[in-house]
Scaffold this active site. Structure first.
Site, mmCIF file in Angstrom:
data_model
loop_
_atom_site.group_PDB
_atom_site.id
_atom_site.type_symbol
_atom_site.label_atom_id
_atom_site.label_comp_id
_atom_site.label_asym_id
_atom_site.label_seq_id
_atom_site.Cartn_x
_atom_site.Cartn_y
_atom_site.Cartn_z
ATOM 1 N N THR A 55 -36.879 -72.970 -20.421
ATOM 2 C CA THR A 55 -36.311 -73.425 -19.147
ATOM 3 C C THR A 55 -34.916 -74.004 -19.366
ATOM 4 O O THR A 55 -33.987 -73.730 -18.599
ATOM 5 C CB THR A 55 -37.223 -74.473 -18.483
ATOM 6 N N CYS A 56 -34.767 -74.761 -20.422
ATOM 7 C CA CYS A 56 -33.490 -75.407 -20.723
ATOM 8 C C CYS A 56 -32.394 -74.376 -20.993
ATOM 9 O O CYS A 56 -31.264 -74.515 -20.535
ATOM 10 C CB CYS A 56 -33.638 -76.323 -21.932
#
EC number: 1.11.1.27
Length: 182
Positions: A55-56
């Site tokens: 996600t990052c």
């Protein structure tokens, strides 16, 4: 943390490029403090569980990087990405992401993250101590707005993402600036 709170003063152990060193690894240690990053500036700070994580790396960091111009139009001087990773990891992640606008802050010991109340255990993923996902607008070291993902807890089974997204933070800035201009 909440609006009006002052960021804790800590020292971050960073590695910076220094061409005078030469060789394959022309970096030296340079300690930077909270004041070095935040004094006299209006910035967006966002923190995440770990460099190189899905996600990052796919959404949050690229969204802030690509949106830098929009943030600058709203009075933001800098955008910082903080993670409980050491400077070596953060520098390599920055390089892998091709960052030109977002600066990374390594909180290797987790001291800053602990002092803002966002240090959580992620042993369920084999990460150990990490940051809960959040973002903030910080004006001269003071929190102007705080965007914390729901469910803050150790070993959370999910990785909530949305409240701290670049889109959410940018929308807040636009609305705040419209209200101030009215």
């Amino acid at each position: 943390m909440q609006p009006g709170s002052k960021l804790p003063e800590v020292t971050f152990h960073t590695r910076v490029r220094d061409e005078s060193i030469g060789g394959d690894n022309p970096f030296r240690w340079e300690d930077k403090t909270t004041s070095d990053y935040f004094k006299g500036k209006r910035v967006v700070l966002f923190a995440l569980p770990g460099a190189f994580t899905p996600t990052c790396s796919t959404y949050q960091l690229p969204g802030f990087e690509k949106g830098f111009g929009d943030f600058a139009e709203q009075g933001v001087d800098s955008i910082y990405c903080l993670s409980v990773n050491d400077s070596f990891v953060m520098n390599q992640w920055s390089k892998a992401q091709g960052l030109e606008n977002v600066q990374v802050i390594p909180d290797g010991s987790g001291e800053f993250t602990r002092r803002v109340g966002m240090l959580v255990r992620k042993d369920n993923l084999g990460f150990g101590l990490r940051s809960w996902r959040y973002a903030a607008i910080v004006n001269d070291g003071v929190i102007e707005a705080w965007f914390e993902e729901p469910g803050l807890s150790d070993n959370h089974g999910e990785d909530p993402y949305g409240v701290s997204s670049p889109e959410t933070v940018l929308n807040w800035l636009r609305e705040a600036n419209q209200e101030a201009a009215a």
